[in-house]
Motif scaffolding. Structure first.
Motif, PDB file in Angstrom:
ATOM      1  N   LYS A 101      36.957 -34.162-104.495  1.00 33.03           N
ATOM      2  CA  LYS A 101      37.244 -35.563-104.755  1.00 33.03           C
ATOM      3  C   LYS A 101      38.712 -35.702-105.132  1.00 33.03           C
ATOM      4  O   LYS A 101      39.236 -34.879-105.885  1.00 33.03           O
ATOM      5  N   PRO A 102      39.397 -36.728-104.616  1.00 34.44           N
ATOM      6  CA  PRO A 102      40.788 -36.930-104.992  1.00 34.44           C
ATOM      7  C   PRO A 102      40.900 -37.172-106.485  1.00 34.44           C
ATOM      8  O   PRO A 102      40.099 -37.890-107.064  1.00 34.44           O
ATOM      9  N   GLY A 103      41.896 -36.569-107.107  1.00 39.06           N
ATOM     10  CA  GLY A 103      42.115 -36.726-108.538  1.00 39.06           C
ATOM     11  C   GLY A 103      41.321 -35.760-109.400  1.00 39.06           C
ATOM     12  O   GLY A 103      41.562 -35.643-110.575  1.00 39.06           O
ATOM     13  N   LYS A 104      40.350 -35.074-108.836  1.00 37.56           N
ATOM     14  CA  LYS A 104      39.547 -34.107-109.579  1.00 37.56           C
ATOM     15  C   LYS A 104      39.923 -32.705-109.118  1.00 37.56           C
ATOM     16  O   LYS A 104      39.602 -32.313-108.012  1.00 37.56           O
ATOM     17  N   PRO A 105      40.612 -31.938-109.970  1.00 39.05           N
ATOM     18  CA  PRO A 105      40.990 -30.597-109.548  1.00 39.05           C
ATOM     19  C   PRO A 105      39.796 -29.642-109.538  1.00 39.05           C
ATOM     20  O   PRO A 105      38.867 -29.802-110.319  1.00 39.05           O
ATOM     21  N   GLU A 106      39.848 -28.694-108.653  1.00 40.40           N
ATOM     22  CA  GLU A 106      38.834 -27.641-108.641  1.00 40.40           C
ATOM     23  C   GLU A 106      39.169 -26.660-109.744  1.00 40.40           C
ATOM     24  O   GLU A 106      40.328 -26.357-109.986  1.00 40.40           O
ATOM     25  N   LEU A 107      38.134 -26.144-110.406  1.00 44.38           N
ATOM     26  CA  LEU A 107      38.341 -25.199-111.492  1.00 44.38           C
ATOM     27  C   LEU A 107      37.776 -23.845-111.106  1.00 44.38           C
ATOM     28  O   LEU A 107      36.831 -23.741-110.349  1.00 44.38           O
ATOM     29  N   GLU A 108      38.409 -22.819-111.644  1.00 47.94           N
ATOM     30  CA  GLU A 108      37.929 -21.456-111.467  1.00 47.94           C
ATOM     31  C   GLU A 108      38.131 -20.717-112.776  1.00 47.94           C
ATOM     32  O   GLU A 108      38.820 -21.198-113.678  1.00 47.94           O
ATOM     33  N   PHE A 109      37.536 -19.543-112.897  1.00 45.19           N
ATOM     34  CA  PHE A 109      37.685 -18.765-114.110  1.00 45.19           C
ATOM     35  C   PHE A 109      38.914 -17.872-114.004  1.00 45.19           C
ATOM     36  O   PHE A 109      39.196 -17.297-112.953  1.00 45.19           O
ATOM     37  N   LEU A 110      39.647 -17.779-115.108  1.00 39.91           N
ATOM     38  CA  LEU A 110      40.849 -16.954-115.170  1.00 39.91           C
ATOM     39  C   LEU A 110      40.460 -15.488-115.072  1.00 39.91           C
ATOM     40  O   LEU A 110      39.508 -15.044-115.712  1.00 39.91           O
ATOM     41  N   ARG A 111      41.199 -14.750-114.254  1.00 31.97           N
ATOM     42  CA  ARG A 111      40.915 -13.321-114.066  1.00 31.97           C
ATOM     43  C   ARG A 111      42.182 -12.516-114.329  1.00 31.97           C
ATOM     44  O   ARG A 111      43.290 -12.984-114.091  1.00 31.97           O
ATOM     45  N   ASP A 112      41.985 -11.286-114.807  1.00 31.48           N
ATOM     46  CA  ASP A 112      43.139 -10.404-115.047  1.00 31.48           C
ATOM     47  C   ASP A 112      43.567  -9.763-113.724  1.00 31.48           C
ATOM     48  O   ASP A 112      42.926  -9.970-112.681  1.00 31.48           O
ATOM     49  N   PRO A 113      44.655  -8.994-113.731  1.00 34.82           N
ATOM     50  CA  PRO A 113      45.123  -8.387-112.480  1.00 34.82           C
ATOM     51  C   PRO A 113      44.109  -7.475-111.794  1.00 34.82           C
ATOM     52  O   PRO A 113      44.167  -7.277-110.586  1.00 34.82           O
ATOM     53  N   ASP A 114      43.141  -6.953-112.550  1.00 31.66           N
ATOM     54  CA  ASP A 114      42.112  -6.094-111.966  1.00 31.66           C
ATOM     55  C   ASP A 114      40.945  -6.902-111.395  1.00 31.66           C
ATOM     56  O   ASP A 114      40.002  -6.321-110.863  1.00 31.66           O
ATOM     57  N   GLY A 115      40.974  -8.228-111.533  1.00 29.99           N
ATOM     58  CA  GLY A 115      39.917  -9.076-111.017  1.00 29.99           C
ATOM     59  C   GLY A 115      38.785  -9.346-111.994  1.00 29.99           C
ATOM     60  O   GLY A 115      37.843 -10.048-111.679  1.00 29.99           O
ATOM     61  N   LYS A 116      38.892  -8.796-113.214  1.00 27.20           N
ATOM     62  CA  LYS A 116      37.859  -9.031-114.219  1.00 27.20           C
ATOM     63  C   LYS A 116      38.082 -10.389-114.886  1.00 27.20           C
ATOM     64  O   LYS A 116      39.212 -10.814-115.092  1.00 27.20           O
ATOM     65  N   MET A 117      36.981 -11.047-115.199  1.00 28.58           N
ATOM     66  CA  MET A 117      37.060 -12.349-115.844  1.00 28.58           C
ATOM     67  C   MET A 117      37.632 -12.204-117.262  1.00 28.58           C
ATOM     68  O   MET A 117      37.195 -11.344-118.034  1.00 28.58           O
ATOM     69  N   VAL A 118      38.620 -13.041-117.615  1.00 24.32           N
ATOM     70  CA  VAL A 118      39.214 -13.024-118.946  1.00 24.32           C
ATOM     71  C   VAL A 118      38.289 -13.776-119.892  1.00 24.32           C
ATOM     72  O   VAL A 118      37.870 -14.896-119.613  1.00 24.32           O
ATOM     73  N   VAL A 119      37.971 -13.147-121.013  1.00 28.32           N
ATOM     74  CA  VAL A 119      37.072 -13.720-121.996  1.00 28.32           C
ATOM     75  C   VAL A 119      37.826 -13.863-123.317  1.00 28.32           C
ATOM     76  O   VAL A 119      38.525 -12.950-123.740  1.00 28.32           O
ATOM     77  N   SER A 120      37.689 -15.009-123.945  1.00 26.95           N
ATOM     78  CA  SER A 120      38.364 -15.282-125.207  1.00 26.95           C
ATOM     79  C   SER A 120      37.342 -15.326-126.332  1.00 26.95           C
ATOM     80  O   SER A 120      36.370 -16.065-126.265  1.00 26.95           O
ATOM     81  N   LYS A 121      37.569 -14.519-127.386  1.00 28.03           N
ATOM     82  CA  LYS A 121      36.688 -14.511-128.553  1.00 28.03           C
ATOM     83  C   LYS A 121      37.427 -15.114-129.742  1.00 28.03           C
ATOM     84  O   LYS A 121      38.634 -14.978-129.870  1.00 28.03           O
ATOM     85  N   LEU A 122      36.690 -15.759-130.606  1.00 23.08           N
ATOM     86  CA  LEU A 122      37.237 -16.375-131.808  1.00 23.08           C
ATOM     87  C   LEU A 122      37.624 -15.297-132.816  1.00 23.08           C
ATOM     88  O   LEU A 122      36.800 -14.465-133.184  1.00 23.08           O
ATOM     89  N   ASN A 123      38.880 -15.303-133.257  1.00 25.91           N
ATOM     90  CA  ASN A 123      39.369 -14.391-134.283  1.00 25.91           C
ATOM     91  C   ASN A 123      39.284 -15.115-135.619  1.00 25.91           C
ATOM     92  O   ASN A 123      40.268 -15.624-136.134  1.00 25.91           O
ATOM     93  N   GLU A 124      38.089 -15.165-136.166  1.00 27.84           N
ATOM     94  CA  GLU A 124      37.848 -15.933-137.392  1.00 27.84           C
ATOM     95  C   GLU A 124      38.595 -15.355-138.584  1.00 27.84           C
ATOM     96  O   GLU A 124      39.120 -16.107-139.406  1.00 27.84           O
ATOM     97  N   ALA A 125      38.675 -14.057-138.681  1.00 28.88           N
ATOM     98  CA  ALA A 125      39.344 -13.440-139.834  1.00 28.88           C
ATOM     99  C   ALA A 125      40.823 -13.814-139.874  1.00 28.88           C
ATOM    100  O   ALA A 125      41.358 -14.158-140.933  1.00 28.88           O
ATOM    101  N   GLY A 126      41.487 -13.766-138.731  1.00 31.17           N
ATOM    102  CA  GLY A 126      42.907 -14.106-138.681  1.00 31.17           C
ATOM    103  C   GLY A 126      43.162 -15.567-138.991  1.00 31.17           C
ATOM    104  O   GLY A 126      44.097 -15.911-139.727  1.00 31.17           O
TER     105      GLY A 126
END
Length: 190
Positions: A101-126
């Motif tokens: 659809k115009p105006g709606k970008p397609e989304l994909e998951f961020l991957r590292d150079p090896d092709g693995k999906m990048v996962v972000s965890k909450l650093n609650e202690a910091g």
């Protein structure tokens, strides 16, 4: 209103370099406070706390010395990481026949150079360390439980009681009298 405008304009391309640098954000806020007037200051930091560059533990010392509290909102889950969605890079093939659809970008998951999906965890202690060191507050926020009321309450406490009502003086517009006089003079001329 200003915060809402900035948040509406932000996307994954707002910051040129990838990765989180909380120390740089804190240093930038400290510089901004030097130029600002008033003593009712605080920083609201919204992050997962995953610091890829810089050392926020050193940068927070300036806030502790200046008594500017950090109100930290931790986004995410410390146990399970969340994949990061980014706008899909265009290959120039958008047009008739595609389901985009115009105006709606397609989304994909961020991957590292090896092709693995990048996962972000909450650093609650910091993040908790940053808020405690400055006399601020830390809350965890999720899509199910935003938990932002404690932060909003602490921000309200920064405003002195004489300004809490939000009253302001506005001049009373009395343009009607000169306008009526001008219309009468115009009619008299005719």
């Amino acid at each position: 209103n200003t915060i809402h405008q900035f948040l509406a304009a932000m996307d994954t391309r707002t910051v040129a370099a990838g990765g989180t640098n909380i120390a740089l954000a804190l240093e930038t806020a400290q510089k901004a406070f030097k130029a600002a007037e008033g003593s009712h200051q605080a920083v609201v930091l919204i992050s997962d706390g995953d610091e890829l560059e810089g050392d926020s533990r050193q940068a927070v010392a300036a806030f502790a010395a200046s008594q500017v509290p950090l109100f930290v909102v931790g986004i995410g889950d410390p146990e399970r990481g969340a994949p990061i969605q980014v706008e899909k890079e265009s290959d120039g093939k958008r047009g008739a026949g595609t389901n985009v659809k115009p105006g709606k970008p397609e989304l994909e998951f961020l991957r590292d150079p090896d092709g693995k999906m990048v996962v972000s965890k909450l650093n609650e202690a910091g993040l908790r360390y940053l808020s405690e060191r400055t006399g601020g507050i830390y809350v965890r926020s999720t899509a199910i439980a935003p938990n932002l009321l404690p932060v909003a309450e602490r921000v309200r406490q920064l405003v002195p009681a004489e300004h809490a009502g939000g009253t302001e003086q506005r001049p009373i517009e009395r343009y009607h009298v000169p306008l009526l006089l001008a219309v009468l003079l115009l009619l008299a001329r005719l």
